[in-house]
Design a protein around this motif. Structure first.
Motif, mmCIF file in Angstrom:
data_model
loop_
_atom_site.group_PDB
_atom_site.id
_atom_site.type_symbol
_atom_site.label_atom_id
_atom_site.label_comp_id
_atom_site.label_asym_id
_atom_site.label_seq_id
_atom_site.Cartn_x
_atom_site.Cartn_y
_atom_site.Cartn_z
ATOM 1 N N PHE A 9 0.829 -1.203 0.000
ATOM 2 C CA PHE A 9 0.000 0.000 0.000
ATOM 3 C C PHE A 9 0.868 1.259 0.000
ATOM 4 O O PHE A 9 0.650 2.177 -0.804
ATOM 5 N N GLU A 10 1.854 1.322 0.876
ATOM 6 C CA GLU A 10 2.693 2.516 0.963
ATOM 7 C C GLU A 10 3.474 2.757 -0.319
ATOM 8 O O GLU A 10 3.683 3.891 -0.720
ATOM 9 N N ARG A 11 3.879 1.676 -0.979
ATOM 10 C CA ARG A 11 4.672 1.838 -2.200
ATOM 11 C C ARG A 11 3.849 2.419 -3.343
ATOM 12 O O ARG A 11 4.362 3.190 -4.157
ATOM 13 N N PHE A 12 2.557 2.075 -3.405
ATOM 14 C CA PHE A 12 1.768 2.436 -4.587
ATOM 15 C C PHE A 12 0.668 3.464 -4.324
ATOM 16 O O PHE A 12 0.016 3.912 -5.267
ATOM 17 N N ARG A 13 0.469 3.882 -3.075
ATOM 18 C CA ARG A 13 -0.646 4.792 -2.820
ATOM 19 C C ARG A 13 -0.416 6.182 -3.392
ATOM 20 O O ARG A 13 -1.370 6.851 -3.804
ATOM 21 N N VAL A 19 -5.457 2.684 -3.329
ATOM 22 C CA VAL A 19 -5.967 3.879 -2.650
ATOM 23 C C VAL A 19 -6.342 3.623 -1.199
ATOM 24 O O VAL A 19 -6.573 4.578 -0.442
ATOM 25 N N ASP A 20 -6.407 2.368 -0.762
ATOM 26 C CA ASP A 20 -6.756 2.094 0.623
ATOM 27 C C ASP A 20 -6.282 0.693 1.007
ATOM 28 O O ASP A 20 -6.151 -0.189 0.154
ATOM 29 N N HIS A 21 -6.020 0.535 2.312
ATOM 30 C CA HIS A 21 -5.668 -0.777 2.880
ATOM 31 C C HIS A 21 -6.578 -1.041 4.062
ATOM 32 O O HIS A 21 -6.645 -0.231 4.993
ATOM 33 N N ARG A 22 -7.278 -2.169 4.041
ATOM 34 C CA ARG A 22 -8.201 -2.522 5.118
ATOM 35 C C ARG A 22 -7.919 -3.943 5.598
ATOM 36 O O ARG A 22 -7.362 -4.755 4.884
ATOM 37 N N GLY A 23 -8.377 -4.208 6.811
ATOM 38 C CA GLY A 23 -8.227 -5.540 7.361
ATOM 39 C C GLY A 23 -6.865 -5.773 7.979
ATOM 40 O O GLY A 23 -6.051 -4.851 8.107
#
Length: 353
Positions: A9-13, A19-23
């Motif tokens: 997530f951090e690499r591609f946001r 655009v989001d990471h959940r769970g």
């Protein structure tokens, strides 16, 4: 591969790919297809029909759309939300699952390579066995040239370009940055040009131009691109050309075009930007095709296409007209028979009068 979903997530946001990471923040060990995944895998899901497989296989992470993610909140997997899942497949696989073409099993510059003394080989270039580099060839940083490729005199190869085995880059041709030439393709062969005398004997016309391939182009295996008679045959940036295509002399293929397998483009044809030619498309010479044209069903171009849209068949026609004509085609004999019967009845009525 051993990383957390949060790291993906951090690499591609920042570029808007994820655009989001959940769970839960699960550890990912490999990329896998949804129909052959297991715990520890990252999979890509763009349709609700794959939900049962996610619940059953329990992969570590799922790259998916907002709508599908809403149905997976209780699945116990990391959810990485992507507006364009297919684009995410491309860029994540390039980053985490692609072949490392620079990790070779022999010296960085193989001792069997034949390199002219005038060629400066960058310190980070990889030159495979049997490669031949002619006089005054220019190589950009990070190039990879694989086994038995020939780059003739004066050719230019841009940075980070990868040339697969058995390719030929003809003299004075120019290949841009981040280009991929797949196995066996030929860039800069002499074009097909002959003159005839009164007895129809053929005389070769030398083609002394070149081919210019701009940045980020991908050219498929065993595709051939002819050099120009004069000037240049040009493949603009971002174009993708499939295997077993032929591009004639002095053709220009516009930015971000897609040419599928067995397409043949005759000399001096001009394709605009983002033209898509499906398999076995063909053109006559000196044809011009507008931006954003899509060519379908073995399209054959006898004339230029001036308006964007979908065209099909040969000679190429607007898609809706083509579909209507194809629907009628199986009944042509029946319609012809009925027409002849009507003509006979009209003739009989005319004689009766």
């Amino acid at each position: 591969m051993n990383l957390l979903a949060s790291e993906v997530f951090e690499r591609f946001r920042h570029q808007g790919l994820i655009v989001d990471h959940r769970g839960p923040d699960m550890v990912i060990h490999r990329l896998a297809p949804i129909d052959d995944c297991a715990p520890g895998d990252l999979v890509f899901v763009d349709h609700m029909k794959y939900l049962p497989q996610v619940h059953e296989s329990k992969p570590a992470a799922v790259v998916t759309t907002e709508a599908v993610a809403a149905e997976l909140n209780d699945a116990g997997v990391s959810l990485l939300i992507a507006p364009n899942v297919r684009l995410a497949i491309a860029l994540l696989k390039q980053t985490y699952g692609d072949r490392d073409v620079r990790n070779v099993e022999w010296p960085r510059v193989h001792p069997s390579a034949v390199i002219h003394e005038s060629v400066a080989v960058p310190e980070d270039a990889v030159i495979g066995p049997g490669v031949v580099l002619g006089a005054d060839v220019s190589l950009g940083s990070g190039v990879v040239i694989m086994a038995n490729t020939v780059v003739e005199r004066g050719a230019r190869i841009g940075r980070e370009t990868v040339i697969h085995p058995r390719c030929t880059v003809g003299y004075e041709c120019e290949i841009g940055a981040n280009v991929i030439l797949k196995a066996g393709c030929v860039i800069g062969s002499e074009g097909f040009g002959f003159a005839q005398d009164e007895r129809r004997r053929n005389y070769r016309i030398p083609h002394t131009g070149k081919v210019i391939v701009e940045d980020r182009v991908v050219i498929g295996a065993n595709t051939n691109i002819d050099r120009a008679t004069y000037g240049a045959t040009i493949i603009r940036s971002g174009a993708v050309i499939d295997a077993l295509c032929h591009i004639g002399h002095n053709v220009e293929i516009g930015e971000d075009c897609i040419l599928c397998a067995h397409t043949g483009i005759s000399g001096s044809t001009r394709f605009g930007k983002r033209v898509i030619a499906s398999g076995q498309t063909g053109t006559l010479d000196h044809i011009t095709v507008a931006d954003d044209v899509v060519l379908l069903h073995r399209a054959g171009l006898h004339n230029s296409i001036k308006q964007p849209g979908m065209y099909a068949g040969g000679p190429a026609q607007p898609l809706q007209q083509y579909l209507k004509n194809m629907a009628v085609f199986p009944r042509l004999h029946e319609m012809w028979t009925r027409l002849k019967n009507l003509e006979k009845k009209i003739a009989d009525l005319a004689r009766a009068e």
